[in-house]
Scaffold this motif. Sequence first.
Motif, PDB file in Angstrom:
ATOM      1  N   ALA A 284       0.837  -1.202   0.000  1.00 22.49           N
ATOM      2  CA  ALA A 284       0.000   0.000   0.000  1.00 22.49           C
ATOM      3  C   ALA A 284       0.869   1.247   0.000  1.00 22.49           C
ATOM      4  O   ALA A 284       2.057   1.200   0.335  1.00 22.49           O
ATOM      5  CB  ALA A 284      -0.913   0.011   1.218  1.00 22.49           C
ATOM      6  N   LYS A 289      -3.570   3.569   0.444  1.00 23.57           N
ATOM      7  CA  LYS A 289      -4.212   3.089  -0.797  1.00 23.57           C
ATOM      8  C   LYS A 289      -3.528   1.778  -1.187  1.00 23.57           C
ATOM      9  O   LYS A 289      -2.320   1.734  -1.406  1.00 23.57           O
ATOM     10  CB  LYS A 289      -4.042   4.149  -1.885  1.00 23.57           C
ATOM     11  CG  LYS A 289      -4.604   3.753  -3.232  1.00 23.57           C
ATOM     12  CD  LYS A 289      -6.125   3.770  -3.239  1.00 23.57           C
ATOM     13  CE  LYS A 289      -6.679   3.031  -4.459  1.00 23.57           C
ATOM     14  NZ  LYS A 289      -6.439   1.586  -4.450  1.00 23.57           N
ATOM     15  N   ARG A 291      -2.073  -1.228  -3.250  1.00 26.97           N
ATOM     16  CA  ARG A 291      -1.485  -1.306  -4.585  1.00 26.97           C
ATOM     17  C   ARG A 291      -1.285  -2.736  -5.059  1.00 26.97           C
ATOM     18  O   ARG A 291      -1.439  -3.025  -6.244  1.00 26.97           O
ATOM     19  CB  ARG A 291      -0.112  -0.595  -4.593  1.00 26.97           C
ATOM     20  CG  ARG A 291      -0.201   0.885  -4.307  1.00 26.97           C
ATOM     21  CD  ARG A 291       1.113   1.570  -4.591  1.00 26.97           C
ATOM     22  NE  ARG A 291       1.422   1.517  -6.022  1.00 26.97           N
ATOM     23  CZ  ARG A 291       2.358   2.265  -6.603  1.00 26.97           C
ATOM     24  NH1 ARG A 291       3.066   3.106  -5.881  1.00 26.97           N
ATOM     25  NH2 ARG A 291       2.589   2.169  -7.893  1.00 26.97           N
ATOM     26  N   TYR A 319     -11.637  -5.010  -2.786  1.00 22.15           N
ATOM     27  CA  TYR A 319     -11.078  -3.661  -2.714  1.00 22.15           C
ATOM     28  C   TYR A 319     -10.456  -3.282  -4.057  1.00 22.15           C
ATOM     29  O   TYR A 319     -10.199  -4.135  -4.905  1.00 22.15           O
ATOM     30  CB  TYR A 319     -10.028  -3.580  -1.586  1.00 22.15           C
ATOM     31  CG  TYR A 319     -10.589  -4.063  -0.270  1.00 22.15           C
ATOM     32  CD1 TYR A 319     -11.662  -3.387   0.340  1.00 22.15           C
ATOM     33  CD2 TYR A 319     -10.103  -5.207   0.348  1.00 22.15           C
ATOM     34  CE1 TYR A 319     -12.206  -3.836   1.524  1.00 22.15           C
ATOM     35  CE2 TYR A 319     -10.638  -5.661   1.541  1.00 22.15           C
ATOM     36  CZ  TYR A 319     -11.696  -4.976   2.128  1.00 22.15           C
ATOM     37  OH  TYR A 319     -12.247  -5.437   3.298  1.00 22.15           O
ATOM     38  N   ARG A 374     -11.125   3.772   2.187  1.00 24.43           N
ATOM     39  CA  ARG A 374     -10.209   4.373   1.204  1.00 24.43           C
ATOM     40  C   ARG A 374      -9.940   3.462   0.011  1.00 24.43           C
ATOM     41  O   ARG A 374      -9.282   3.880  -0.953  1.00 24.43           O
ATOM     42  CB  ARG A 374      -8.867   4.706   1.869  1.00 24.43           C
ATOM     43  CG  ARG A 374      -9.003   5.841   2.847  1.00 24.43           C
ATOM     44  CD  ARG A 374      -7.666   6.323   3.342  1.00 24.43           C
ATOM     45  NE  ARG A 374      -7.885   7.288   4.422  1.00 24.43           N
ATOM     46  CZ  ARG A 374      -6.925   8.007   4.964  1.00 24.43           C
ATOM     47  NH1 ARG A 374      -5.690   7.869   4.536  1.00 24.43           N
ATOM     48  NH2 ARG A 374      -7.201   8.863   5.925  1.00 24.43           N
ATOM     49  N   ASN A 375     -10.368   2.219   0.109  1.00 27.65           N
ATOM     50  CA  ASN A 375     -10.072   1.266  -0.967  1.00 27.65           C
ATOM     51  C   ASN A 375     -11.323   0.674  -1.598  1.00 27.65           C
ATOM     52  O   ASN A 375     -11.286  -0.392  -2.196  1.00 27.65           O
ATOM     53  CB  ASN A 375      -9.161   0.157  -0.427  1.00 27.65           C
ATOM     54  CG  ASN A 375      -7.757   0.682  -0.153  1.00 27.65           C
ATOM     55  OD1 ASN A 375      -6.961   0.861  -1.069  1.00 27.65           O
ATOM     56  ND2 ASN A 375      -7.483   0.975   1.115  1.00 27.65           N
TER      57      ASN A 375
END
Lengths: 748, 179
Positions: A284, A289, A291, A319, A374-375
């Motif tokens: 992340a 966030k 990744r 997510y 947030r995801n």
Amino acid sequence: MNAIIGTPQPRLDGPAKVTGAARYALDNSRAGMLHAALVLSPVALGRVAAIDDAAVSALPGIRLVMTHRTMPKLEEDKPMQEGGHAHASFRPLESDEIRYHGQPVAVVLADTREQAEYAAGILPVRYEARAGAVAHLPEGAPSEEEVGSLDVGDADAEWEASAVRVTADYEEPAQHHNPIELYGCLAEWDPMGGLTVHVPSQWAGGMRAGIAKSFGLPADKVRVVSPYIGGAFGGKATVLGTTLLACAAAKLAGRPVILQVSRQQGFPTSSFRPAARQHIRLGATAEGKLRAFHYITENQTCRFDNVSFPGGEILARLYDIPGMKIREGLVRTDVNAPGFMRAPAETPAVFAFESAIDEMAVALGMDPVEFRRRNEPAKDPVKGLPWSSRSLLRCYERGAELFGWSQRSHAPRSMTRDGDLIGWGCATAVYPTFISTSSATLRLTSEGRAEVHCSASDIGTGTYTILAQIAADRLGLTPDKVTVRLGDSAFDPANVAGGSTTALASGNAVGKVAEQARAALFQALTEVEEGPFKGMAPASLSLSEGTVRAGNATQSLAEAVSSLPRGKVEATDQWAHPEMPAKQSKMLWRAGSPQGGPDMQSFTALAFGAQFVEVRINPRTRTIRVPRMVGVYAGGKILNPRTAHSQLMGGMVWGLSNALLEASEVDRNHASFVNADMAEYHIAVNADIPALDVEMLEERDDKIGPIGAKGLGEIGITGTAPALANAIFHATGIRVRKLPLRIEDILS
Amino acid sequence: MSEAHHPAAAPPRAVPPAPDGDWPIATLTLRVNGQAHRLAMDTRTTLLDALRDHLGLTGAKPGCNQGACGACTVLIDGKRMNACLTLAVATQGQEITTIEGLAEGEALHPMQQAFIDHDAFQCGYCTPGQIISAVACIREGHAGSAEEIREFMSGNLCRCGAYPNIVKAVQDVAAKGGA
């Protein structure tokens, strides 16, 4: 239409179940019926060298000892995952070969159960054992076969570029379903060569096909009857080897045979949740966030079939992660075939993944609810399709509010009460909305009632009741004017009661045939000479409160149907989602189990929920207690809040049991499940279950089918174990990555 | 050859041989739900099998045959007992009540109605045992609180996980004046 769908109707099968009148498979008996008892192998690998059946054949009441030498030859059947209907392709007594501990080697038939069990207990069997059997998932064993693979973006590059990384391995044990109803059946051959089997079944039509194939019979010569099922949870979806043994023994003996498989014998002779391991990497940004997601798994299977439950493609929908790499594999062991057990792919996968998500939130120093917010993906990250509906964040918001999450102090070991460590944890619950197909028949009778026939099963989920509600809604009747008959292969085909598919598929089928029957009734009434509706436009007729109306003309439904030439109106049809290919949907009529999803052609459908739990841990004894659990779910249209609540609540009880209690322990010397009874295989009891809040959010889903209901049978279990593991970390600072979560894991 | 014995495999070989290869048949009288039944059966027959196989009363269910699950619970002289662990011959002269004997005619027993009202079951298989046990739980004075009910209903397993609703059903009946 009336407002019956969505109301908390009591179960229509309630009175039968509370009075003992409900007849389960083993409640049946027949004159002249023989009782069967199984003899199981105490060796896991080898062969049967000799069976001295003469030693028991002369005992009073003994009618037959069936061994591999006398067992009728069966035709092959494939396991369900390969398109057949069998639990396992390798079936007992087909040869002298022994491939797992507890494999049946003989069946004794006697006049009474006592005689059969006694003789089975003393039957002399000599075995030639081979060493080297392995029934556990060996440490570090690599995958022997890949069964699932998915790539999204460049997971390796995203991982390299991630500022914060989590790497963790998770593990879950083998588990057995342990429905309270014992496995077994009553098998009865008729003089015309037909076979009727009373067997607890999640799929009467599928079991009929499998039994018919095994005995080389046309399907219409076999009938599987299963109106009530004493708990199934995936274990009663396929034809067990023991069912075939009872049918074969009944054929040899020429008499009906009842086989009650003991609790202990049920462990090796039925299916189970295989042991599994997951290796996870999450990457992340520092801002939280996600990744990168790497997911490598090994899942236990047997030597003879590839039984696989890849959960990665479901996790990939949770997510918004630009780089995902998923590889799922199998490891072969010397066990009977594993099988479907409540949320078979999702339960272990979600435990691992939602634990890892919590580990990442901790690494980021972020509230785990905020981290998930947030995801949140705007669309399906795998296929890029829109969601049919998705309410995960609403579930989190409501769950957090109900639970009081805002009062959480996020640092581990920071909350105590009365000297105990308190931990609060949360996790996402998810289950794909598999969209299946079903047929049904609806008949309007001259008594003014509706009869619904469908071979679908009510495994305790409330199917009888919701189908009556749907028919009643379409026909302007009260549910008590609807008779629903299920669980008989003689009725119209339906999908297996698995994958949380029945409410949507069979519900839509019943809605469709009810509308057709109503239309046929209106049409016919306009053609009745001297009838009140003669010559009217069918569309001007309506049906409500048991009365047909048009303008000033009225007639009771009973009189209306009685006035028709045949004294009844009947409709039979299939419902299939318009995005299900016709080639697939027609498999329903060939004893197939067609289902689409979670991704269809134009949308992706899953049900989501948010679970919150509190654990209380004694700082000295480390005893784990669970004072409360909250689950908030969105499952599309809730057809019956009462039965839906029970499904979700039961799922959470399963989740607690899965997380804290259940493991089929393997004796590595004998390659056997060693705690094979209900005294030693612990499932949750009443005293284990805390205050438990279930809430269902309103969610409208117009894409999945007219009924709009996502399945609820399995989602309830999925988020519980990770929520508990996350709460235990919060209470103790110790991360447990292996189920069940036990005192010894949190001693240090 | 391995002689390993395991509960999942064959029972031990040390079972005593039956006298003359046969087992005694007992003639006995069972009093069930207020009716006396004269029966002849193998002395090894459990009360559970006697009810189910000899009297056709299949409400009490086999779930483990070792007293671990409670699905076979019946009342013997008013006390809840596991019928699978009770030999039928040992219950002569005692009054046995099964789920079939709980209702008064057509009217459901209050506990049966409460189980419907609170959706205290799903598959229904453990339900007869739960209801019998719940009636006894109240009569024993063990329904004073949810916590006490949970404890004293823990001998009856429910794999569907209806426990919270079972507790509500018992509380409901207890609050209305008992069972």
